[in-house]
Design an enzyme around this catalytic site. Sequence first.
Site, PDB file in Angstrom:
ATOM      1  CE  LYS A 197      -2.361   0.351   3.516  1.00  0.00           C
ATOM      2  NZ  LYS A 197      -1.497   1.413   4.420  1.00  0.00           N
ATOM      3  CB  THR A 256       5.165   0.046  -2.294  1.00  0.00           C
ATOM      4  OG1 THR A 256       6.018  -0.297  -1.040  1.00  0.00           O
ATOM      5  CG2 THR A 256       6.032   0.153  -3.440  1.00  0.00           C
ATOM      6  NE  ARG A 278      -0.649   5.357   8.606  1.00  0.00           N
ATOM      7  CZ  ARG A 278      -0.903   4.150   9.385  1.00  0.00           C
ATOM      8  NH1 ARG A 278      -1.452   4.149  10.365  1.00  0.00           N
ATOM      9  NH2 ARG A 278      -0.812   3.170   8.347  1.00  0.00           N
ATOM     10  CE  LYS A 291       2.106  -1.970  10.001  1.00  0.00           C
ATOM     11  NZ  LYS A 291       2.766  -0.797   9.469  1.00  0.00           N
ATOM     12  CB  ALA A 342      -5.298   1.878  10.649  1.00  0.00           C
ATOM     13  CG  PHE A 400      -4.033  -2.097   9.183  1.00  0.00           C
ATOM     14  CD1 PHE A 400      -2.901  -2.775   9.047  1.00  0.00           C
ATOM     15  CD2 PHE A 400      -4.159  -1.384  10.160  1.00  0.00           C
ATOM     16  CE1 PHE A 400      -1.764  -2.940   9.961  1.00  0.00           C
ATOM     17  CE2 PHE A 400      -3.032  -1.553  11.272  1.00  0.00           C
ATOM     18  CZ  PHE A 400      -1.840  -2.408  11.108  1.00  0.00           C
ATOM     19  CG  PHE A 443       4.238 -10.493  -6.438  1.00  0.00           C
ATOM     20  CD1 PHE A 443       5.253 -10.792  -5.789  1.00  0.00           C
ATOM     21  CD2 PHE A 443       3.162  -9.786  -6.345  1.00  0.00           C
ATOM     22  CE1 PHE A 443       5.179 -10.046  -4.388  1.00  0.00           C
ATOM     23  CE2 PHE A 443       3.119  -8.983  -5.130  1.00  0.00           C
ATOM     24  CZ  PHE A 443       4.094  -9.346  -4.042  1.00  0.00           C
ATOM     25  CD1 TRP A 501       8.753  -3.098  -3.466  1.00  0.00           C
ATOM     26  CD2 TRP A 501       9.967  -4.348  -4.766  1.00  0.00           C
ATOM     27  NE1 TRP A 501      10.054  -3.652  -2.696  1.00  0.00           N
ATOM     28  CE2 TRP A 501      10.564  -4.676  -3.814  1.00  0.00           C
ATOM     29  CE3 TRP A 501      10.560  -4.946  -6.055  1.00  0.00           C
ATOM     30  CZ2 TRP A 501      11.626  -5.381  -3.682  1.00  0.00           C
ATOM     31  CZ3 TRP A 501      11.650  -5.745  -5.804  1.00  0.00           C
ATOM     32  CH2 TRP A 501      12.146  -6.107  -4.633  1.00  0.00           C
TER      33      TRP A 501
END
Length: 556
Positions: free
Chosen positions: A71, A73, A94, A105, A273, A301, A381, A409
């Site tokens: 997200k 990224t 954030r 995380k 969140a 999230f 991917f 990415w």
Amino acid sequence: MKTDVQIAQEATLLPIIEIAEKLGINEDDLELYGKYKAKVSLDVLTRLKDKPDGKLVLVTAITPTPAGEGKTTTNVGLSMALNKIGKTAFTTLREPSLGPSFGVKGGAAGGGYAQVVPMEDINLHFTGDIHAVSTAHNLLAALLDNHLHQGNELNIDVRRIVWRRCLDMNERALRNTIIGLGRRADGYPRQDGFDITVASEVMAILCLSTSFEDLKQRISRMIIAYNVENKPVTVNDLGVTGALSLILKDAIKPNLVQTLENTPAMVHGGPFANIAHGCNSIQATALGLKLADYMITEAGFGADLGAEKFFDIKCRFAGLKPDCVVIVANARALKHHGGASKAEWGIENMDYLAKGFENLQKQIQNVQMFGVPAVVALNRFPDDTEAELEFIEKYCLELGADIALSEVWGKGGDGGIDLANKVVEVIEKKPADFKFLYDVEDSIVDKITTIATKLYNADGVDFAKAALAEIKKFEDLGLDKVPVCIAKTQLSLSDDPKKLGLPKNYNVSISNVKLSAGAGFVVAYAGEVMTMPGLPKVPAANSMDILPSGEIIGLF
């Protein structure tokens, strides 16, 4: 394969003064924190108040999985791609908490070739905002206990103190503590505990304040305890609003940095969140809207958590009207929601994908309930098959959501050009008709029930007696006509982290509610939600080091 930190360290950064000049921000408006980061004076927003806002794009996601969705990224990559197609774009994020950074995380600066930099600074102490929040929060705790020790003039019921302490670290041993032990001079013995700083109401206030005066007023309204007559005791009653505000005088100013491709970025504020409202500051968002054609922001999230709180809390307080929502997903994560094991993520399986797609379908519907058009950013991917990608595209379009492949990415802005073009097209052709999910004048029970049944796919809500008693108290005090912030697991649409995909035939359980009178919302606790996380068996900190040359390694 280079790590995120290696990619970031190889980037060519522009002095932050040059980034600011491109935006029309003068050097006198900056407070420099080294060469590549700065705080921006609130005077800039005041000067630009009559300038039309740019387009507001929110980046959200499906329910998170171990496969990763990308997200942040995507947020960063989209902003860079918009600049590549001739638009002026700004990204806001954030600030990362040290707790998850050293835990499991990771940070919150994006990844690969779509990062905000300097990522080492951003993921560590940055400009000290989170430390300022910790200090203000704990100053209030110290002043409260001193008040008790010095005679308790406000007749505070020591059994009904609701202000705990905080620390920006994952530390399970501090969840429940006893303070004041020892001699009489060492304080009044009582039970206490710690929350992680990003769960502090002070953090929520920092992010929701529309001005410094608004911040002071919100701080003054924070409830810290109840007296022997069961009436709330506030910061204003304790007479320390000014002292707490003083500590936050610099923290309220947005932080200006840049992406790997020198796109301007604001990184400011950091409420979680799952246990808070999960959005960066109103100040940063408002400033970005004045400085660019497209302002890209994110909420934490999945759309059931961060996006809902962005809409119903942040947009309500700030008067924001989003133009488009980008929902981040990938085939691997959807197969996980469909029951695939980690070993099966890279293997084509249309049954797993179809079952897991239910989660994306629900998140698309969740966004559409707010009257905002949705674009699915499908992170590609190498082992994704054409059949899988075509399946996802087909059913997204059937749901009325546009879709674009994203490879930011690995390719940076170039990998997001299709997504950028799609976002621009949707904004131009599908004007938003933004609306809130509920009316704040509804009862607290009704507001919670609306969120649970409409967004979480629950049949209803089970309220514990303690929760209903607190709700009754807030109603009696006339403090119930406020938004609701539901604290629940991020790993499921439900309140049970084990229920993947689209949970059905269940009720959400609300164990308790808490009034954040300063922030301006009620927090409802669904299921087991830890406001002070713990560290994993092998914390990320175990892999981090700094070499004699000053090079940082192991930071993602």
